[in-house]
Write an enzyme that holds these catalytic residues in place. Sequence first.
Site, PDB file in Angstrom:
ATOM      1  CE  LYS A 129      -4.400   1.211   0.217  1.00 29.17           C
ATOM      2  NZ  LYS A 129      -5.609   0.567  -0.298  1.00 29.17           N
ATOM      3  CG  ASP A 169      -7.258   3.665  -0.733  1.00 25.12           C
ATOM      4  OD1 ASP A 169      -7.758   2.534  -0.632  1.00 25.12           O
ATOM      5  OD2 ASP A 169      -7.283   4.487   0.198  1.00 25.12           O
TER       6      ASP A 169
HETATM    7  P1  NDP Z   1     -12.789   8.162  -2.549  1.00 26.26           P
HETATM    8  O1  NDP Z   1     -11.732   9.172  -2.341  1.00 26.26           O
HETATM    9  O2  NDP Z   1     -13.323   7.954  -3.918  1.00 26.26           O
HETATM   10  O3  NDP Z   1     -14.033   8.459  -1.583  1.00 26.26           O
HETATM   11  C1  NDP Z   1     -13.903   8.530  -0.209  1.00 26.26           C
HETATM   12  C2  NDP Z   1     -15.245   8.954   0.367  1.00 26.26           C
HETATM   13  O4  NDP Z   1     -15.165   8.871   1.792  1.00 26.26           O
HETATM   14  C3  NDP Z   1     -15.601  10.392   0.043  1.00 26.26           C
HETATM   15  O5  NDP Z   1     -16.984  10.530   0.009  1.00 26.26           O
HETATM   16  C4  NDP Z   1     -15.006  11.140   1.244  1.00 26.26           C
HETATM   17  O6  NDP Z   1     -15.626  12.404   1.484  1.00 26.26           O
HETATM   18  C5  NDP Z   1     -15.316  10.167   2.362  1.00 26.26           C
HETATM   19  N1  NDP Z   1     -14.334  10.340   3.448  1.00 26.26           N
HETATM   20  C6  NDP Z   1     -12.975  10.328   3.338  1.00 26.26           C
HETATM   21  N2  NDP Z   1     -12.403  10.537   4.532  1.00 26.26           N
HETATM   22  C7  NDP Z   1     -13.412  10.669   5.394  1.00 26.26           C
HETATM   23  C8  NDP Z   1     -13.479  10.902   6.788  1.00 26.26           C
HETATM   24  N3  NDP Z   1     -12.362  11.062   7.523  1.00 26.26           N
HETATM   25  N4  NDP Z   1     -14.711  10.970   7.364  1.00 26.26           N
HETATM   26  C9  NDP Z   1     -15.835  10.816   6.631  1.00 26.26           C
HETATM   27  N5  NDP Z   1     -15.829  10.593   5.297  1.00 26.26           N
HETATM   28  C10 NDP Z   1     -14.640  10.524   4.702  1.00 26.26           C
HETATM   29  O7  NDP Z   1     -12.195   6.793  -1.950  1.00 26.26           O
HETATM   30  P2  NDP Z   1     -12.648   5.301  -2.249  1.00 26.26           P
HETATM   31  O8  NDP Z   1     -14.121   5.260  -2.449  1.00 26.26           O
HETATM   32  O9  NDP Z   1     -11.755   4.753  -3.276  1.00 26.26           O
HETATM   33  O10 NDP Z   1     -12.267   4.580  -0.878  1.00 26.26           O
HETATM   34  C11 NDP Z   1     -13.173   4.487   0.235  1.00 26.26           C
HETATM   35  C12 NDP Z   1     -12.739   3.364   1.151  1.00 26.26           C
HETATM   36  O11 NDP Z   1     -12.729   2.132   0.435  1.00 26.26           O
HETATM   37  C13 NDP Z   1     -11.346   3.489   1.766  1.00 26.26           C
HETATM   38  O12 NDP Z   1     -11.333   2.900   3.039  1.00 26.26           O
HETATM   39  C14 NDP Z   1     -10.494   2.648   0.832  1.00 26.26           C
HETATM   40  O13 NDP Z   1      -9.307   2.202   1.432  1.00 26.26           O
HETATM   41  C15 NDP Z   1     -11.452   1.518   0.548  1.00 26.26           C
HETATM   42  N6  NDP Z   1     -11.183   0.730  -0.654  1.00 26.26           N
HETATM   43  C16 NDP Z   1     -11.119   1.321  -1.884  1.00 26.26           C
HETATM   44  C17 NDP Z   1     -10.899   0.555  -3.000  1.00 26.26           C
HETATM   45  C18 NDP Z   1     -10.939   1.126  -4.388  1.00 26.26           C
HETATM   46  O14 NDP Z   1     -10.898   0.343  -5.342  1.00 26.26           O
HETATM   47  N7  NDP Z   1     -11.063   2.429  -4.576  1.00 26.26           N
HETATM   48  C19 NDP Z   1     -10.636  -0.897  -2.898  1.00 26.26           C
HETATM   49  C20 NDP Z   1     -10.825  -1.434  -1.569  1.00 26.26           C
HETATM   50  C21 NDP Z   1     -11.053  -0.628  -0.502  1.00 26.26           C
HETATM   51  P3  NDP Z   1     -14.976  13.764   0.904  1.00 26.26           P
HETATM   52  O15 NDP Z   1     -15.394  13.813  -0.529  1.00 26.26           O
HETATM   53  O16 NDP Z   1     -15.584  14.811   1.752  1.00 26.26           O
HETATM   54  O17 NDP Z   1     -13.490  13.635   1.081  1.00 26.26           O
END
Ligand code: NDP
Length: 449
Positions: A129, A169
């Site tokens: 990662k 991510d």
């Molecule tokens: P994105 O950046 O696309 O989206 C993240 C979302 O979570 C946004 O809506 C963001 O809001 C919100 N967010 C981020 N930080 C916080 C916080 N501290 N409190 C509340 N909301 C928060 O990321 P992903 O969708 O890619 O990833 C989301 C999760 O899924 C993570 O844990 C990641 O590790 C996991 N994941 C992702 C994969 C992938 O393929 N993308 C694969 C497997 C797991 P805002 O817009 O306000 O920042």
Amino acid sequence: MNQIDEKLQPILNVVLQRNAGEAEFHQAVREVLESLGHVVAKHPGYAEDALIERICEPERQIIFRVPWIDDNGQVQINRGFRVQFNSALGPYKGGIRFHPSVNLGIVKFLGFEQIFKNALTGLPIGGGKGGSDFDPRGRSDREIMRFCQSFMIELHRHVGEYTDVPAGDIGVGGREIGYMFGMYKRLTNRYEAAVLTGKALVHGGSRARTEATGYGTAYFVQRMLSTRSESFEGRRVVVSGTGNVAIYAMEKALEFGAKIVACSDSNGYVVDENGIDLDLVKQIKEVRRARISEYAQLKGKGAHYIDGGSIWDVPCEVALPCATQNELSGRDAKALIKNGVVAVGEGANMPSTPEAVQAFREAGTLFAPGKAANAGGVATSALEMQQNASRDSWTFERTEERLAEIMDGIHDRCARTAEEYGAPGDYVLGANITGFVRVAEAMRALGVV
Ligand code: NDP
């Protein structure tokens, strides 16, 4: 918190001491070790040759300076990380996160989880990662490009099709992967498509990769519900986040007949009793890159926005935490249980605190841990690597079919292992043991390296 086997406690003590202050990493290791007591009791061989100690120690940790110039001509400095955790099953594989909270402990927790998740897919990929404390929010497209280029100027020395294959991510989507791939190609003078996944189709990206993590989570939860003769059909669903994972988890849950009643971003959440309008969410978050609060303004009647607060107070039958780590506390879990939640599927990595997981287990809630439920993203990344290696490009349908098969396979393996270890329906135990055994077997056969 559950007890740790007495043979494993000294291993945890060393991890705590050697990685002082890395709270998320401690949490992730503890959760896996809690499950492994059952394995070493049944198969003491797995505790030999410091195998578990070796799994807890990354093979390599790279930390580097990322200098870049903002739109005002000011020099900015960020810190970059890549933790190459375990390569027993294949090249290191795992995403890159750009978020101001990123530090070594967070990257290590994510890398550690990734080892077992990747093993669960059954595909030949190790765990790693990376990321940076760079905050992309409010940055112009040119600033994002310059940052990604500077990040790759250092990272390119450490990655490669057979070495380490990063993906996206939080804060890293198709745009950022494109800029990083562009710089990698320039620096190496190689069109090495399989060095990164999550690429645009035109550069060898896979169809369905964008959708894969969220779709995969919905597939997993649908199969888990089916073990109790239930399904998404007609269920009230709450999804946290409105990023890549959240949006496509909502899309597939809708296809399965669910009604999404709330979603969020890091500022607050929206509730729409008529059912969340996903096209509008996509418009706000994917196209305009704006705040979810706009949803309520644009939608008007039936929808309202709550600044801050906890989205888990919204009554639902299925909860899909898809934002970030530790976003669902013990208190939130109790509120969900009180409101009649039937199933929880983690789209994000470790979104539920240990207290929350404990509460769900005690209440008999169906609970799908992230390392199993969100493995569809990395699995489809591995399918992207397959397509790149064979210079092929599959249709959306073929790719999604493979994804669905893989998710069903992960579900069934976790369920079988949980039964075998006397804890039917315990997907946490099932996922940790199944992932561990595959990595441990591969490591044993390689000798002490
Ligand atoms: P994105 O950046 O696309 O989206 C993240 C979302 O979570 C946004 O809506 C963001 O809001 C919100 N967010 C981020 N930080 C916080 C916080 N501290 N409190 C509340 N909301 C928060 O990321 P992903 O969708 O890619 O990833 C989301 C999760 O899924 C993570 O844990 C990641 O590790 C996991 N994941 C992702 C994969 C992938 O393929 N993308 C694969 C497997 C797991 P805002 O817009 O306000 O920042």
